[in-house]
Scaffold this motif. Structure first.
Motif, short mmCIF file in Angstrom:
data_model
loop_
_atom_site.label_atom_id
_atom_site.label_comp_id
_atom_site.label_asym_id
_atom_site.label_seq_id
_atom_site.Cartn_x
_atom_site.Cartn_y
_atom_site.Cartn_z
N GLY A 178 0.72 -1.32 0.07
CA GLY A 178 0.10 0.00 -0.09
C GLY A 178 0.89 1.32 -0.13
N THR A 187 -5.02 1.83 -6.20
CA THR A 187 -6.04 1.54 -5.20
C THR A 187 -6.77 0.46 -5.66
N TRP A 227 -4.43 -1.09 1.87
CA TRP A 227 -4.37 0.16 2.38
C TRP A 227 -3.35 0.73 3.02
#
Lengths: 291, 762, 152
Positions: free
Chosen positions: B468, B502, B507
């Motif tokens: 991420g 994304t 995340w």
């Protein structure tokens, strides 16, 4: 469009005809390092550019009969590296070496530097101290003008680049008992416009101790490149000595009238730096004259 | 210590360097999509004015123009943490950066021409350009909901101990005001954004963002597209340094143009636009009072700051949250008080910039530490050593210091510049030093400070880390590859790192606070460990025996008892895969640092580790021109462990060039709200000729929580440089410059004032 | 439109351009050679440096027609037969690349230097790249890389 036509004349005469044909809507370009940004930023408008950078008549650094003649299209890099200039007009070689960056030095020319008419230009200040003359070709033939006379105000030259071509610059070579030096104050080591540029040319008497002649050039302290003539008067004919030097430098910093610039320095600071830079350049010029 | 490792501690060349050195890498500025249009933004001519009318008719009529939008054409949305920044301005403009209209056209020239055809009628209003002026009654008001121009959400106060008692106990008390100006990031790659909708309404944005997931959320709010239909991909960027840590109006504008035209739209800033419109470092006016005892004990520090919020709020006005940490916790200081007020002005607004307020706070604190030392007649180095933070300290703000190399940093940097021999000597040369503390193990400023990783191993032994985290050119991809390679036991060249998409990557809160090596590194390590376990389990099943008897190194699996008998690991992977009850190797890791958010009084341990550094500087001052030449900088940085020493050195050297610029050369000159030097000719970035000799000294304290002991160190490199230079100038010629940059003119003026004072005292 | 013929990265190329096209735009937009970057457009940062007859120039200020009949070298022309130039290898090995945006310009300035002066001093190396700005590296490893390439 930034320009509609870009022409490569094969000779000086052809270049002059091209300019004449366009009746004021064409302009001379050499390296373009000042002109191209101006055209991009719409500070100038032009229909046609006449490229003089390859004209043989505008090339060469030669000495003849004690006079050095430099073609207007000679690039700064060549000036900086020229053994002739390093030996006999060192301030000019040093000034050329100080121009912006290697890339600009490989493209920008001495002629362009003069016609761009900035009061602190790195080659114009030494040229002024060297007592340079310009050869300018126009429709009426070629004329000679002292360099000083070519400046009106920052960015405005007496050379009309839509009708005339600066062909060469010439000045007396510095032989025995003569020396020169260039000094620069800038924010950074490269890519910086000068806070102050100074160039000094001296001629010593045979005793090596008395100033037969001296020329002090400075910029930007006025609308045009500047000679500190009052200070020169004080020094001329005098021995190289602290008191005389100090009083001359004080006079120089009074007669030069730099303005405050929020980006380059206050008037007080620049005035003070006039005497510091001139002193440093003078000391080096005198040392060069003594060897 | 690093001999036991295969890849950690090794000078592994950056994985993306070959593509960059051949010109093959595609940056955002190089991207072209079919039917792509070029967007440009019309900005305000005035720092404060009413907009009476906007006439876009001529621009719309220009051939090649596909859209022209103003505030009327988009929903009324305000962005920024304080929700005070309209995407397109209507009614009023508050700075020269203000976005009034935007065009999309078939090429850049047409877009530029279209902007010139937009006619805006303004009624100029008086402006206010100084935060202290802005707070006075009667000052022009910028935002209706802040009639006194104060950004109330950032009016903050912090204290621990009792400064009044502290000053009473002190033998030396000094008070000074310091000023730090606007400077700017000057990334070589300017801001850009490329937005494209697909027919089903899914939005893809190629962005330079450092925080793709928060950006995804912010963008959703600004443009009204559900976040689940937004894909953020980070294109390769030419530097960030914090400038891409927020979402700025040009980005939703780009999306609106894409929506309106039905074509991909790309906006790239010109350099002039970048200087004017990209957010700056936060300028600070700071009053500080410090006290110490004659035995050298630091007793009290009282700091009061006034911040120029600019016309709208971005991260710059939140820098007090970071500055607080240095003020409360750099060196052991028992009594601290800090308050700050932030005021709107018609100046450009500031964003995040490497250090996020810490360079400003450290300048103030470390100059004052030096001034205290001189007031006490003590060697500034000894004064610092006496009050240095130590491992195990918990500061008044609740900062828990675990690994701490501050003492070593002070001593090593001093030695490198021959401190004892060069300090307090006659002549024009001098030495000075400054230290810093910065978060190095994440920074819990958001409900989650975590990072997710996936490790995938394919049948050929290719290892893919999907992280991420965000690489903005600092080299985090390479560091993570080294960590994975080390943990898993495969050659580092087997590892590929994918980041910032994304749709694909798990995340992460973003690349800020120097957290990537620590947080993403721990996360990657966990996933790699998981992958190794899966592979060894497959091996145990295959060759028989206990899991504990097996190990893997260099891509080879072996029994610990018989390390010469090896099996290539990809064979085990294939064996596990190609059978009816098979499985592929797919591993995960989620790392959330063991930290807490601050309470209402700003107390709490927000980071799992802290980095320290000291830079010691030798300068020579030309007393005729005032020019300061930096001869040498010895930079000792406590990085926990240098996963890649070459990358660490690169960060130190690059950070120093930024700190050097901040200390001596850089200033974005803003007058009446106008930027006077929006170009490289007049904004003095250090060139190679301005760089001193640098001695990068890596101090390793082996942090217990960091991946292989590593802590973050990318911001620290630019933090102590300016105060170290200021302190060296004082040692050299006895003048104290309190406002940056330390220009020759200021030094000369100070030298004269000193000489005049000396004359008067005779 | 005008015909521009030049020797680009060793190959003769003819292309039709607007008379006021700048070399950087012709390279990037017409010829698809995106390796040359534009970071300021005013000749003040060196990112767009290419070699014109072996000399380093800021291509954002060069009217493309000036390249008529001349040799142009860009970063894409450094590698030879799939083998990286010693400068490129050195930049990679010595950590001289971070964000990479200044890298093509730096490489070209360095190449111009080594071609005219195969054994430069450290000072000469610094002067040669003094017109190339970098915000990431602090220049140290770039200078080290160029030094290392001399040995090759």
């Amino acid at each position: 469009m930034k320009w509609e036509k870009y022409l490569f004349p094969a000779s000086l005469d052809e270049a002059l005809s091209m300019l004449a044909d366009h009746e004021g809507e064409a302009r001379v370009i050499a390296g373009g390092t000042d002109l191209v940004p101006q055209l991009k930023n719409k500070e100038r408008r032009v229909k046609c550019l006449v490229d003089v950078s390859r004209l043989p008549e505008l090339k060469g650094i030669h000495r003849q009969d004690g006079v050095i003649r430099i073609g207007a299209a000679v690039i700064h890099e060549k000036l900086a590296a020229s053994p002739l200039l390093r030996e006999q007009a060192c301030a000019l070689a040093e000034g050329a070496a100080a121009v912006g960056s290697p890339q600009i030095r490989y493209m920008g020319t001495i002629g362009g530097n003069v016609v761009n008419a900035q009061p602190a230009a790195d080659t114009a200040i030494p040229l002024l101290a060297l007592g340079a003359e310009a050869e300018i070709a126009g429709s009426n033939g070629t004329r000679r003008e002292p360099l000083e006379n070519l400046y009106v105000r920052p960015g405005e030259s007496k050379v009309d680049a839509s009708a005339e071509i600066l062909v060469a610059l010439r000045f007396p070579a510095l032989g025995d008992h003569r020396g020169s030096a260039f000094a620069r104050l800038a924010k950074r080591g490269a890519l910086s416009l000068p806070i102050l540029n100074a160039a000094v040319v001296v001629e010593l008497e045979r005793d090596g101790k008395t100033l037969k002649d001296v020329r002090l050039a400075l910029g930007p302290v006025a609308l045009t490149p500047f000679r500190a003539r009052q200070a020169e008067e004080v020094l001329r004919g005098k021995p190289v000595q602290e008191e005389t030097l100090a009083s001359a430098l004080e006079i120089a910093s009074q007669e030069a009238q730099p303005r405050s610039n929020p980006l380059r320095g206050s008037a007080e600071y620049r005035r003070e730096m006039v005497s510091v830079l001139l002193r440093r350049a003078l000391e080096r010029a005198v040392a060069a004259a003594q060897t | 210590m690093s001999e036991e490792f295969s890849f950690v501690g090794k000078r592994v060349p950056k994985l993306d360097a070959p593509a960059k050195a051949t010109g093959q890498v595609v940056y955002g500025h190089d991207m072209k999509l079919p039917r792509m249009l070029y967007g440009k933004i019309l900005r305000s001519e005035h720092a404060h004015a009413r907009i009476l009318s906007i006439d876009t008719s001529k621009a719309r009529a220009l051939p090649g123009v596909r859209a022209v939008i103003t505030a009327e054409d988009i929903p009324e949305v305000k962005i920024g943490w304080a929700r005070d920044n309209p995407v397109l301005k209507s009614g009023k403009v508050r700075s020269v950066r203000d976005e009034i209209a935007a065009v999309a056209a078939v090429d850049e020239d047409t877009a530029r021409e279209a902007l010139e055809l937009i006619e805006v009628e303004y009624e100029e209003l008086p402006g206010v350009f100084d935060p202290e002026e802005a707070m006075k009654p009667g000052a022009p008001v910028l935002h209706a909901d802040a009639p006194n121009n104060i950004q109330e959400k950032m009016r903050q106060a912090y204290y621990h101990g009792d400064v009044h008692k502290g000053f009473e106990e002190s033998d030396v008390v000094i008070e000074d005001r310091f000023r730090m100006p606007f400077v700017t990031h000057c990334c070589m790659g300017t801001c850009f954004c490329l937005a494209s909708f697909d027919p089903s309404g899914e939005l893809t944005v190629w962005s330079s963002t450092q925080m793709p997931f928060l950006y995804q959320r912010d963008l959703s709010g600004a443009v009204g597209v559900p976040a689940s239909k937004i894909r953020v991909i980070k294109a390769t960027i030419g530097g960030a340094f914090g400038s891409k840590l927020d979402m700025y109006p040009f980005e939703p504008i780009c999306v609106f143009l894409a929506k309106r035209t039905g074509c991909p739209v790309r906006i790239t800033f010109t350099r002039e636009e970048e200087f004017i419109s990209s957010p700056t470092r936060q300028p600070v006016v700071c009053d500080i009072k410090s006290g110490a005892k004659k035995d050298g004990t630091l007793v009290a520090r009282q700091v009061s700051m006034i911040l120029d919020n600019g016309a709208y709020s971005s991260w710059g006005s939140t820098t007090p949250l970071v500055m607080m940490q240095t003020i409360s916790s750099l060196y052991r200081v028992p009594n601290v008080k800090y308050d700050v007020v932030v005021a709107y002005t018609n100046n450009p607004y500031s964003g995040a910039m490497r250090g996020y307020g810490n360079p400003q706070a450290t300048f103030v604190v470390e100059c004052h530490m030096d001034m205290l030392a001189h007031g006490l007649g003590m060697d500034p180095m000894e004064f610092r050593l006496k009050n240095a933070n130590r491992s195990g300290d918990v500061t008044g703000q609740g900062v828990k210091i675990t690994s701490c190399g501050l003492t070593e940093c002070i001593e090593k940097s001093a030695e490198s510049v021959s401190w004892k021999a060069k300090r307090a000597k006659a002549g024009n040369r001098g030495v000075g030093m400054a230290s810093m503390i910065h978060v190095g193990g994440g920074a819990r400023i958001y409900p989650s400070d975590g990072c997710g990783s996936t490790v995938k191993v394919d049948d050929f032994g290719k290892v893919t880390l999907i992280t991420g985290s965000t690489d903005m050119g600092q080299g985090s991809e390479t560091i993570l590859a080294q960590i994975v390679a080390e943990e898993l036991g495969v050659p580092v060249h087997n590892v590929t790192v994918l980041n910032t998409d994304t749709y694909i990557t798990p995340w992460d809160v973003g690349a800020h606070a120097s957290r990537t090596t620590f947080v993403a590194g721990n996360s990657a390590r966990m996933a790699a460990a998981d992958a190794k376990l899966q592979i060894l389990q497959a091996a145990a099943e295959s060759v028989g025996g206990d899991l504990d008897d097996l190990d893997m190194k260099d891509g080879q699996i072996f029994r610990k008892a018989e390390p010469e008998e090896t099996i290539p690991f990809e064979k085990m992977v294939r064996g596990k895969h190609f059978r009816p009850d098979g499985d592929v190797i797919l591993a995960r890791g989620w790392y959330e640092p063991p930290t807490e958010r601050q309470d209402k009084e700003f107390r709490g341990n927000i980071s799992a580790a802290y980095g320290f550094a000291t830079q010691a500087v030798e300068v020579e001052v030309d007393t005729e021109t005032g020019e300061v030449e930096v001869l040498k900088i010895a930079a000792a940085h406590d990085v926990g462990r240098a996963i890649n020493p070459m990358a660490v050195e690169g960060q130190i050297q690059g950070g120093i060039s930024m700190g050097l610029g901040y200390g001596l050369y850089e200033e974005l000159v803003v007058e009446e709200g106008q930027v006077l030097n929006p170009n490289f000719a007049d904004y003095a970035l250090p060139t190679v000729l301005d760089m001193p000799e640098i001695d990068p000294i890596i101090v390793e304290t082996d942090d217990p929580a960091g991946p292989f002991g590593a802590k973050g160190m990318a911001e620290p490199a630019c933090i102590p440089t300016a105060p170290a230079i200021a302190n060296a100038v004082y040692d050299a010629v006895g003048v104290r410059i309190r406002d940056l940059p330390i220009t020759p003119e200021k030094v000369l003026r100070a030298l004269k004032e000193k000489a005049t004072r000396a004359e008067e005292e005779k | 439109m005008e015909a521009l013929t030049m020797t680009l990265n060793g190959e003769e190329v003819t292309i039709h351009i607007q008379p006021d096209a700048l070399l950087v735009d012709v390279l990037r937009d017409e010829l698809g050679l995106m390796g040359t970057k534009e970071a300021c457009g005013q000749g003040e940062c060196g990112a767009c440096t290419v070699l014109l007859d072996g000399q380093p120039v800021t291509s954002c200020l060069v009217p493309a027609v000036k390249a008529q009949g001349r040799e142009v070298l860009t970063v894409e022309g450094l590698a030879c037969d799939g083998e990286l130039h010693p400068l490129q290898k050195a930049f990679i090995q010595h950590g001289a690349v971070q964000c990479g945006y200044c890298t093509p310009g730096m490489l070209m300035s360095a190449k111009a230097l080594l071609d005219r002066n195969p054994h430069p001093t450290e000072e000469e190396i610094k002067v040669a790249i003094s017109g190339n700005l970098c915000r990431c590296t602090g220049y140290v490893k770039i200078v080290e890389a160029i030094k290392a390439a001399i040995a090759d």
